[in-house]
Enzyme design. Structure first.
Site, PDB file in Angstrom:
ATOM      1  N   ASP A 196      39.358  31.841  46.370  1.00  0.00           N
ATOM      2  CA  ASP A 196      39.179  32.508  47.654  1.00  0.00           C
ATOM      3  C   ASP A 196      37.866  32.005  48.265  1.00  0.00           C
ATOM      4  OD1 ASP A 196      39.541  34.410  49.730  1.00  0.00           O
ATOM      5  OD2 ASP A 196      38.183  35.770  48.706  1.00  0.00           O
TER       6      ASP A 196
ATOM      7  N   ASP B 192      37.703  37.831  44.818  1.00  0.00           N
ATOM      8  CA  ASP B 192      36.911  39.057  44.692  1.00  0.00           C
ATOM      9  C   ASP B 192      37.504  40.230  45.439  1.00  0.00           C
ATOM     10  OD1 ASP B 192      34.516  39.013  47.365  1.00  0.00           O
ATOM     11  OD2 ASP B 192      36.406  37.949  47.236  1.00  0.00           O
TER      12      ASP B 192
END
Length: 1214
Positions: free
Chosen positions: A432, A855
């Site tokens: 990400d 996350d």
């Protein structure tokens, strides 16, 4: 439910998202083929049928939800409520189910079941050749250790569940709020009824849902806001909510509220979803709609997969291979016994046993006898030893201080103990962006004003001292003192206009807290710009519906806001029209340079110098933004204002009408300058990516951000470089079309089973990078067709949504092959499902080991789909961490996790397995050679207790410590030479080739261990004149030779010696002799005469020097070939690891090279705008409507008749 909290600062920002991502699917891996047909994203323009409202919730009426119509069948006639409770349950066992369920799970392992069957066979007298305890004791030890480990893990899950389920929440019961544990109601999907803010606004942070830390606002219905403020009113609330069934659509909610015979529409803006954090709101009241497993975030979690390593799968296949070998060997020996008995055994009078069994039946019994004798070929302690090693390696990760983030007191955490060696085999990393590579913290770094650039750091410069400005944000740092002097002197009108624009042209809201100003912005970079203006003396103080108040140095000024032209993704700019205190009307505008330059006046100055500065800023990967203004006459504004009001009330295509009106006024602009903002990367990200690239690990970035955002960060973190050729979706389509056309036109000259070598997609020299969007993935992979049929007679709709796939499997392989040829791949604007799809494509077609790192909750799907999932415990909640296999606080720790812990774990496990198989083959196959001299009669070559304790005591500890502690080079050299990681990716240290090498090594050693003592015992005379060449003495010499050989062999294979290793090797030999002398003693024979039959054998045999010479000769010949082969390999064919080991001292003494600053080549890349980073619309609608600037009227009994405007100085600013 009522939620109360103290006002908390938030680093995020406010605002609805104008490009909400369709976080709609939770399929992983095996479901992808089905999901792509069933739950594909909705194409634009497809009409929607009426939504069936199948979910009903009635306020303050719990018995209503237990009616029979809300029950669902579970099993046969057993029913339960369709409404989920809110208690979570992650544990597997309870007091009653632990023993039976754990044993059932353990006996699902083939090896354990096999040894249970052996134990049953050993009870049968005609078959048993070994006492029952030789199998029972190892089996009980293995089952017991595994059960204790499972119990400890499950107790931790019990504690976590208990902690979460016992958190407190206030629930309205019997007319009053009562505290209950959250297993009744805690976080759930809640309909917002009212809050302490004006108009029941509620500000939430959705980091756990979509990964964005900027604040968004939710709002209660007007009717509930006016009538449901007091506890009594809430207790009398009896509305019926009808809404959609529980689903995983985070971006959509549809329902109605029936209350007092009136229906009110409900949508997502009225919902507080589980996982949100309430910010800047003292208190809010809500009605639970979905709880527990029905909540959207739980529905979005994806299915949990049981992850297994490649070595696990290989190890199981090897155990099956050993099973087959065991059966073949036992069958061969049984056939040998049949022939032997016919030719010799039946004719020897001294072998007569009066059983009357024929040769074939005896051969059948001999087969089962050899299955028992040779059972140690299948290592019973293998699995438990592997679990112990993995547990220890997980603890080393947890204890690694170099992966501890002191700032947030966050250590690294291995949340699984089954995947450690897989960390040493990673080929692809899927990451990400926001919060994983970046900190999601913006900083104002540089600017250009009237052609002059500011912010270049000089080595001797110290940060600017802001003590002269009492409103300054002390965390803000700027290095160029000349700009501060220029602004404070007020001599430069351009600099004055520059910071005045930053302080006025925005949608930021401000809160006065403890005498300080707290800004809440629609995007982090907009907050950074207003903060910069604040520090330079232009302080945004407050705003009302139609005024903005700022402090220009020491002078407070209020400007009338005539119009606010908000930002959206198409306009890429925002403007504000202000009336100055002296009556002038001016438009301020800021936006992307690509749209601003098109609208500049021909008379605008400094265009060329500003453009040069923009190029420099962009090459330094800073986010650029242009600032400009325009003076407007009163007549011009009034004419435009009329058109603006008409567009605002247009009933159809309102947004397009407003855009056309905005275009009329936003022209002939005068350029002031440009800003440059840095989105701070996490520490060490570029270095980490460079190290992983050298280890031949490819990194793909999968993000929900826009293409410009992702590309900019790609340059910042060195994933992309100026010498790379960037390919976008259109280029990919063209190359795929060419490949498909070539394939169709090619004559099929190749035979069906023969593969043609794949030609590269990129034939040009140089590096390539691929940047594609989620929209491209959808449009390129499938086309959706929607057919809607309406049946008037039945008054119902039939909807068929079909997905027609353009890509065949061959085309999918082409796409994956093309992407894998690139040095870097960035997929932007992708949904969680698409992230999982991309990971699955690489897993499926490249057969590669993948790792996903993220996350936020939007990364959970990707984390679960990859072979290994890593969660960053950052600012976006704990959903990713809770779904991950490993967790830590910074992306830079990934290099240590893979290149140090992963590589060590892989090397240790491979070395352990190779040696474990070898020592068991060497031990067991002695029985095979002995059978040629015992009539194939299933007799054992060792003493029974030696067979029982060999794997438990005599040979287990040294190899276990190698699996836990061994390292070829230290951690610093592992990081310095990333090429050391390559053997793990290639799987060269443990495969079928290594397995058969261990097999033949074991055959060789067993041959030496049996035949050298056998030859020595043929004509032997002891010192006392007696021949010690009996079976029992032979068994002792053979066993002693084996113990010395295997312990010295593991010493040769040990690369990293510690005191513990020395103690284990010497201790294992000492334990062998100590136990042997004890069980050969006369005392224990007196106590258990049937179990201990080797009375006095050890003391009698081992006092003969001749037998000690035999042991030394046997061990020497067994080890000599290994020593020679290792010497030749390290001298003539050294690996990278051997070369590093050879020069280890030299490398350890060298100083680390100084890090060179990254050089930027000017003017080669196009500018990248900061507005690409503003995902959300601003608060223009909220500000203009005045909903956030109103004071709540004192009476709440009926509808609100009038709203009094609060004076500017007393306005409640949020």
């Amino acid at each position: 439910a009522k939620m109360s909290r103290q006002r908390a600062d938030s680093q995020g920002s406010l605002g609805p998202d104008d490009e909400v991502m369709p976080y709609s699917d939770d399929e992983t891996d095996d479901e992808l083929a089905v999901s792509s047909e069933g739950e594909a994203e909705e194409p634009p323009g497809v009409p929607h049928p009426p939504v069936e409202m199948g979910w009903k919730v009635k306020a303050n009426d719990r018995p209503y939800h237990h009616l029979p119509e809300f029950q669902k069948k579970v099993f046969l006639c057993i029913k339960k409520s369709r409404y989920s409770g809110n208690a979570i349950k992650t544990y597997k066992y309870n007091v009653l189910t632990f023993l039976p369920l754990n044993l059932y799970e353990q006996f699902k392992r083939a090896a354990n079941l096999y040894f249970l069957a052996l134990l049953i066979l050993q009870i049968i007298p005609d078959i048993s050749t070994l006492p029952w305890y030789t199998t029972l004791i190892p089996l009980v030890v293995v089952l017991g250790i595994t059960a204790i480990k499972d119990l400890v893990d499950d107790l931790a899950r019990h504690r976590m569940d208990k902690e979460i389920n016992n958190r407190k929440c206030e629930v309205l019961l019997d007319g009053t709020y009562q505290k209950q544990t959250c297993c009744h109601v805690w976080v759930a999907d809640i309909l917002l009824l009212s809050s302490s803010n004006p108009n029941s606004l509620c500000y939430v942070e959705t980091a756990e849902l979509d990964g964005e830390t900027n604040l968004k606002f939710k709002m209660g219905l007007r009717v509930t806001d006016e009538r449901l403020q007091e506890e009594r009113q809430l207790a009398e609330f009896d509305a019926l909510i009808e809404c959609e069934e529980p689903n995983n659509r985070l971006d959509k909610f549809m329902g109605t509220m029936l209350w007092q015979r009136e229906r009110y529409p409900l949508d997502l803006d009225n919902m507080l979803l589980r996982g949100c954090k309430v910010r800047n709101t003292e208190e809010c009241h809500g009605l639970v709609i979905f709880a527990g497993a029905d909540t959207k975030i739980m529905r979005n979690g994806g299915k949990t997969r049981f992850k297994r390593t490649k070595i696990d799968e290989l190890m199981n296949y090897m155990v099956y291979t050993i099973f087959v070998l065991l059966i073949l060997v036992a069958a061969g020996l049984a056939i040998g016994h049949t022939f032997w008995y016919e030719e010799i055994g039946s004719k020897a009078w001294y072998l007569y046993d009066a059983k009357g069994q024929d040769a074939s039946y005896r051969g059948f019994l001999s087969f089962w006898g050899y299955i028992i004798v040779l059972n140690t070929m299948v290592p019973i302690s293998l699995y438990v030893s592997v679990e112990v090693i993995r547990l220890g390696q997980s603890k080393f990760i947890n204890w690694d201080l170099q992966m501890y983030f002191a700032e947030k007191d966050t250590p690294a955490k291995a949340r699984t103990t089954t995947l450690n060696e897989q960390l040493g085999q990673i080929e692809y990393i899927f990451s990400d962006k926001t919060g994983t590579l970046t900190q999601n913290i913006m900083a104002f770094k540089k600017c250009t004003i009237a052609g002059r650039s500011y912010g270049n750091k000089q080595t001797k410069d110290m940060p600017v001292d802001w003590s002269w400005n009492r409103h300054a944000d002390r965390k803000f740092q700027f290095m160029d003192h000349s700009l501060v002097a220029c602004v404070r002197s007020r001599k430069d009108k351009d600099a004055t206009e520059f910071f005045k624009l930053l302080s006025l042209c925005h949608t930021v809201m401000v809160e006065h807290k403890d005498g300080d100003l707290v800004y809440q912005a629609a995007s982090p970079d907009e907050g950074a710009l207003v903060t910069a203006a604040r520090n330079f003396g232009y302080v945004f103080l407050s705003r009302t519906q139609d005024t903005i108040t700022i402090k220009e140095m020491d002078q407070e000024s209020t400007y009338e806001m005539l119009a606010l032209l908000d930002f959206n993704s198409d306009r890429k700019r925002m403007s504000i029209i202000l009336k100055f205190p002296d009556g002038r009307i001016r438009l301020y505008c800021k936006g992307a340079d690509t749209v601003i330059y098109e609208r500049l006046s021909p008379n605008s100055r400094h265009k060329e110098t500003t453009q040069d500065a923009l190029d420099i800023f962009a090459n330094e990967t800073l986010r650029t933004l242009c600032l400009c203004y325009k003076d407007i006459s009163t007549d011009e504004f009034e004419a435009w204002s009329r058109k603006h009001k008409d567009a605002q009330v247009a009933m159809s295509d309102r947004d397009a009408a407003l855009d056309r009106v905005y275009e009329e006024i936003e022209n002939n602009l005068m350029l002031i300058g440009a800003t440059a903002i840095e989105d701070k990367l996490q520490d060490g990200v570029p270095e980490t990516i460079a190290k992983l690239a050298k280890a031949d690990i490819k990194i793909w970035v999968l993000t929900g951000d826009k293409k410009e955002t992702a590309e900019n960060i790609g340059y910042s973190c060195s994933l992309l470089s100026d010498d790379m050729q960037i390919h976008y979706g259109e280029d990919v389509n063209e190359k795929l079309r060419i490949r498909q056309a070539n394939r169709r036109n090619e004559p099929s000259t190749f035979r069906p089973g023969k593969k043609k070598p794949a030609e590269p997609f990129f034939t040009e020299p140089g590096k390539n990078a691929l940047i594609i969007t989620g929209g491209w993935l959808v449009s390129s992979i499938q086309v959706q067709c929607c057919f809607i049929f309406y049946f008037p007679s039945a008054k119902w709709w039939l909807v068929l949504i079909c997905s027609i796939f353009i890509f065949s499997e061959r085309d999918s392989i082409d796409f994956v092959n093309m992407a894998c040829e690139c040095e870097a791949v960035i997929c932007c604007r992708v949904t969680p499902k698409q992230k999982a799809n991309v990971v699955s494509l690489v897993k499926k077609y490249k057969k590669a080991v993948t790792l996903s790192i993220g996350d936020g909750a939007n990364d959970v799907n990707m984390i679960k789909t990859a072979d290994i999932g890593v969660g960053i415990s950052g600012q976006e909640g704990m959903q990713a961490v809770m779904s991950s296999d490993y967790a830590f606080a910074q992306f830079c720790y990934l290099q240590r996790l893979l290149l140090v812990h992963g590589r060590w774990s892989y090397i240790r496990m491979c070395k352990f397995l190779r040696f474990f198989f070898f020592k068991n083959f060497a031990f067991t196959l002695v029985h095979f050679w002995y059978s040629f001299f015992s009539g194939y009669s299933s007799q054992v070559a060792y003493e029974d207790w030696f067979i029982t304790l060999y794997n438990l005591c005599y040979s287990s500890l040294p190899v276990l410590l190698v699996g836990l502690l061994d390292q070829d080079v230290n951690d610093k050299l592992s990081l310095k030479f990333p090429k050391l990681y390559l053997p793990g990716q290639q799987g060269t240290l443990f495969n079928y080739r290594n397995f058969f090498i261990s097999l033949f090594h074991g055959i060789f050693v067993s041959l030496i261990i049996f035949f050298i003592p056998y030859g020595a015992f043929l004509q032997t005379m002891g010192q006392d004149g007696e021949a010690p060449s009996d079976y029992q003495s032979f068994a002792v010499v053979t066993a002693s030779s084996l113990i010395f050989t295997v312990n010295l062999q593991i010493s040769l294979d040990t690369s990293y010696w510690t005191f513990v290793n020395c103690f284990a090797v010497l201790g294992s030999i000492a334990i062998y002799f100590g136990i042997m002398f004890d069980i050969h003693s006369a005392g224990i024979h007196v106590l258990f005469p049937s179990a201990f039959t080797f009375t006095g054998v050890a003391s009698n045999a081992l006092r003969q020097p001749y037998l000690w010479l035999t042991i030394i000769l046997t061990v020497g010949i067994s080890l000599l070939p290994v020593i020679c082969i290792q010497f030749l390999h390290k001298t003539i064919w050294p690996s990278v690891g051997d070369k590093v080991q050879r020069n280890r001292k030299k490398y350890e003494m060298e100083e680390e090279e100084k890090k060179k600053p990254s050089a930027f080549q000017r003017g080669q890349r196009s500018r990248r705008s900061a507005y690409a980073f503003s995902h959300s619309r601003g608060y223009a609608d909220l500000i203009s409507s005045g909903r956030s600037i109103r004071r709540r009227p004192p009476a709440r009994g009926g509808p609100q008749d009038s709203i009094r405007e609060v004076p500017q100085r007393e306005a409640e600013n949020i």
